[in-house]
Write a protein that holds these residues in place. Structure first.
Motif, PDB file in Angstrom:
ATOM      1  N   GLY B  30       0.934  -1.189  -0.017  1.00 44.22           N
ATOM      2  CA  GLY B  30      -0.043   0.052  -0.065  1.00 44.22           C
ATOM      3  C   GLY B  30       0.813   1.256   0.087  1.00 44.22           C
ATOM      4  O   GLY B  30       1.962   1.250  -0.405  1.00 44.22           O
ATOM      5  N   ALA B  31       0.296   2.326   0.322  1.00 46.86           N
ATOM      6  CA  ALA B  31       0.879   3.704   0.420  1.00 46.86           C
ATOM      7  C   ALA B  31       0.159   4.267   1.567  1.00 46.86           C
ATOM      8  O   ALA B  31      -0.827   4.187   2.084  1.00 46.86           O
ATOM      9  CB  ALA B  31       0.513   4.322  -0.989  1.00 46.86           C
ATOM     10  N   GLN B  32       1.174   5.057   2.108  1.00 48.36           N
ATOM     11  CA  GLN B  32       0.678   5.885   3.357  1.00 48.36           C
ATOM     12  C   GLN B  32       1.586   7.026   3.750  1.00 48.36           C
ATOM     13  O   GLN B  32       2.701   7.199   3.285  1.00 48.36           O
ATOM     14  CB  GLN B  32       0.698   4.897   4.629  1.00 48.36           C
ATOM     15  CG  GLN B  32       2.159   4.557   4.952  1.00 48.36           C
ATOM     16  CD  GLN B  32       2.443   3.640   6.121  1.00 48.36           C
ATOM     17  OE1 GLN B  32       1.297   3.072   6.548  1.00 48.36           O
ATOM     18  NE2 GLN B  32       3.587   3.448   6.506  1.00 48.36           N
ATOM     19  N   GLY B  33       0.866   8.069   4.434  1.00 42.50           N
ATOM     20  CA  GLY B  33       1.642   9.306   4.969  1.00 42.50           C
ATOM     21  C   GLY B  33       2.423   8.800   6.079  1.00 42.50           C
ATOM     22  O   GLY B  33       1.925   8.092   6.893  1.00 42.50           O
ATOM     23  N   VAL B  34       3.550   9.494   6.312  1.00 37.66           N
ATOM     24  CA  VAL B  34       4.134   9.375   7.808  1.00 37.66           C
ATOM     25  C   VAL B  34       4.566  10.780   8.187  1.00 37.66           C
ATOM     26  O   VAL B  34       5.068  11.461   7.875  1.00 37.66           O
ATOM     27  CB  VAL B  34       5.321   8.165   7.388  1.00 37.66           C
ATOM     28  CG1 VAL B  34       6.510   8.807   6.623  1.00 37.66           C
ATOM     29  CG2 VAL B  34       6.173   7.783   8.872  1.00 37.66           C
ATOM     30  N   TRP B  35       4.375  10.659   9.604  1.00 33.29           N
ATOM     31  CA  TRP B  35       4.645  12.005  10.354  1.00 33.29           C
ATOM     32  C   TRP B  35       5.543  11.566  11.452  1.00 33.29           C
ATOM     33  O   TRP B  35       5.379  10.773  12.313  1.00 33.29           O
ATOM     34  CB  TRP B  35       3.482  12.501  10.923  1.00 33.29           C
ATOM     35  CG  TRP B  35       2.711  13.032   9.720  1.00 33.29           C
ATOM     36  CD1 TRP B  35       2.480  14.430   9.120  1.00 33.29           C
ATOM     37  CD2 TRP B  35       1.393  12.357   9.071  1.00 33.29           C
ATOM     38  NE1 TRP B  35       1.542  14.545   8.096  1.00 33.29           N
ATOM     39  CE2 TRP B  35       0.854  13.462   8.039  1.00 33.29           C
ATOM     40  CE3 TRP B  35       1.024  11.113   9.187  1.00 33.29           C
ATOM     41  CZ2 TRP B  35      -0.117  12.923   7.144  1.00 33.29           C
ATOM     42  CZ3 TRP B  35       0.266  10.771   8.299  1.00 33.29           C
ATOM     43  CH2 TRP B  35      -0.580  11.634   7.255  1.00 33.29           C
ATOM     44  N   ASP B  40      14.256  13.673  20.308  1.00 33.80           N
ATOM     45  CA  ASP B  40      15.523  14.246  19.795  1.00 33.80           C
ATOM     46  C   ASP B  40      15.795  14.659  18.392  1.00 33.80           C
ATOM     47  O   ASP B  40      16.822  15.359  18.076  1.00 33.80           O
ATOM     48  CB  ASP B  40      16.724  13.536  20.439  1.00 33.80           C
ATOM     49  CG  ASP B  40      16.784  13.048  21.793  1.00 33.80           C
ATOM     50  OD1 ASP B  40      16.222  13.840  22.754  1.00 33.80           O
ATOM     51  OD2 ASP B  40      16.869  11.915  22.246  1.00 33.80           O
ATOM     52  N   LEU B  41      14.855  14.134  17.536  1.00 34.69           N
ATOM     53  CA  LEU B  41      15.186  14.328  16.093  1.00 34.69           C
ATOM     54  C   LEU B  41      14.363  15.303  15.572  1.00 34.69           C
ATOM     55  O   LEU B  41      13.141  15.647  15.889  1.00 34.69           O
ATOM     56  CB  LEU B  41      14.971  12.932  15.603  1.00 34.69           C
ATOM     57  CG  LEU B  41      15.671  11.448  15.979  1.00 34.69           C
ATOM     58  CD1 LEU B  41      15.224  10.412  15.562  1.00 34.69           C
ATOM     59  CD2 LEU B  41      17.197  12.020  15.671  1.00 34.69           C
ATOM     60  N   ALA B  42      14.831  15.785  14.288  1.00 37.82           N
ATOM     61  CA  ALA B  42      13.911  16.952  13.496  1.00 37.82           C
ATOM     62  C   ALA B  42      12.672  16.296  12.976  1.00 37.82           C
ATOM     63  O   ALA B  42      12.587  15.081  12.705  1.00 37.82           O
ATOM     64  CB  ALA B  42      14.635  17.463  12.299  1.00 37.82           C
ATOM     65  N   ASP B  43      11.722  16.995  12.985  1.00 36.87           N
ATOM     66  CA  ASP B  43      10.369  16.525  12.468  1.00 36.87           C
ATOM     67  C   ASP B  43      10.508  16.435  11.090  1.00 36.87           C
ATOM     68  O   ASP B  43      11.156  16.756  10.362  1.00 36.87           O
ATOM     69  CB  ASP B  43       9.223  17.929  12.538  1.00 36.87           C
ATOM     70  CG  ASP B  43       8.945  17.880  14.159  1.00 36.87           C
ATOM     71  OD1 ASP B  43       9.371  17.286  14.943  1.00 36.87           O
ATOM     72  OD2 ASP B  43       8.126  18.875  14.396  1.00 36.87           O
ATOM     73  N   LEU B  44       9.754  15.327  10.437  1.00 32.55           N
ATOM     74  CA  LEU B  44       9.799  14.945   9.122  1.00 32.55           C
ATOM     75  C   LEU B  44       8.245  14.286   8.561  1.00 32.55           C
ATOM     76  O   LEU B  44       7.601  13.657   9.550  1.00 32.55           O
ATOM     77  CB  LEU B  44      10.995  13.839   9.286  1.00 32.55           C
ATOM     78  CG  LEU B  44      11.385  13.044   7.950  1.00 32.55           C
ATOM     79  CD1 LEU B  44      12.808  12.677   7.689  1.00 32.55           C
ATOM     80  CD2 LEU B  44      10.361  11.755   7.357  1.00 32.55           C
ATOM     81  N   ARG B  45       8.157  14.481   7.350  1.00 34.17           N
ATOM     82  CA  ARG B  45       7.021  13.831   6.868  1.00 34.17           C
ATOM     83  C   ARG B  45       7.124  13.319   5.444  1.00 34.17           C
ATOM     84  O   ARG B  45       8.210  13.911   4.856  1.00 34.17           O
ATOM     85  CB  ARG B  45       5.711  14.807   6.786  1.00 34.17           C
ATOM     86  CG  ARG B  45       5.979  16.239   5.929  1.00 34.17           C
ATOM     87  CD  ARG B  45       4.754  16.963   6.354  1.00 34.17           C
ATOM     88  NE  ARG B  45       4.590  17.479   7.640  1.00 34.17           N
ATOM     89  CZ  ARG B  45       3.573  18.238   7.747  1.00 34.17           C
ATOM     90  NH1 ARG B  45       2.783  18.868   6.907  1.00 34.17           N
ATOM     91  NH2 ARG B  45       3.311  18.796   9.159  1.00 34.17           N
TER      92      ARG B  45
END
Lengths: 83, 162
Positions: B30-35, B40-45
């Motif tokens: 499948g496919a998905q969004g990830v946030w 301690d780490l930088a935000d990422l999407r």
């Protein structure tokens, strides 16, 4: 043994117990006259199950309830594929 | 070579397999969004392509694992773990799971550690096999939170397997 055979056996053996339960309820109604009316309702409902139509309806109810789980395999729950 | 043998074994016709064992296996793509945020780490999407597999050891315990590729940040991540699953008896198309997984990642910036996780899955349409899936994971070392939501399509590999 198929599930329908199991259900039939349960119903057949259960039907044999109905007269005993009916006699027990009858005894209760005599012992506690003030509850006789309510017990009589249970007795008539119980005895209606002993007819072929009643047993058939009871079997259908049990089978329908069990069929509800047909095809359900919780080992393949949708959430297992999330991540 | 070993991987090829495993793949061949999975793709064998169902008649050659024991259905009772294989019925416990489910596979999906499948496919998905990830946030990713917090810790301690930088935000990422990102948007990911996913492949997931699960094996129900019992109706309530499943071994789960998966592979994902992030299109924007060009990474792969894997996870393998165990979940306690609860399925709605009146609606077996919906379930929730709680568990713990070991996460691995090709590039820095996301979970590469053990993480506690919660997941939900729902098959909303009776005429379609598509699943709506979502999960939340919490890195036990980095305290980073990872949330995913997307679509998964169960893949039949052998008889009885979704």
């Amino acid at each position: 043994m198929r599930i329908i055979d199991v259900i039939n056996e349960i119903i057949t053996k259960g039907a044999l117990a109905i007269p005993s339960l009916d006699a027990f309820l009858s005894g209760l109604a005599k012992k506690f006259p003030d509850t006789a009316g309510e017990i009589e309702e249970y007795r008539s409902e119980l005895n209606s199950q002993t007819t072929p139509e009643g047993l058939l309806a009871l079997g259908k109810t049990v089978f329908d309830e069990l069929s509800h789980f047909k095809g359900l395999d919780p080992r393949q729950s949708p959430s297992n594929l999330a991540g | 070579m070993k991987s090829l043998m495993v793949l061949w074994f999975l793709l064998l016709p169902g008649t050659a397999q024991s259905a009772s064992v294989w019925d416990a296996l489910s596979v999906g793509v499948g496919a998905q969004g990830v946030w990713l945020e917090g810790g301690d780490l930088a935000d990422l999407r990102d948007i990911e392509a996913t492949g997931r597999a699960a094996f129900g050891v019992t109706p309530h315990i499943a071994l789960v694992g998966g592979l994902a590729y992030g299109f924007d940040h060009a990474y792969t991540r894997e996870s393998v773990g165990v979940r306690l699953t609860a399925t709605d008896v009146n609606d077996p198309t919906f379930s929730v799971g709680l568990g713990v997984s070991r996460h691995f990642r090709s590039e820095p910036g996301g979970l590469d550690e053990w993480a506690g996780e919660a997941a939900i899955g729902w098959k909303p349409l009776s005429g379609s096999e598509f699943l709506l899936t979502a999960s939340a994971a919490y890195g036990l070392d980095s305290s980073q939170r990872q949330i995913t939501a997307g679509l998964t399509y169960p893949v039949k590999l052998v008889r009885g397997v979704q």
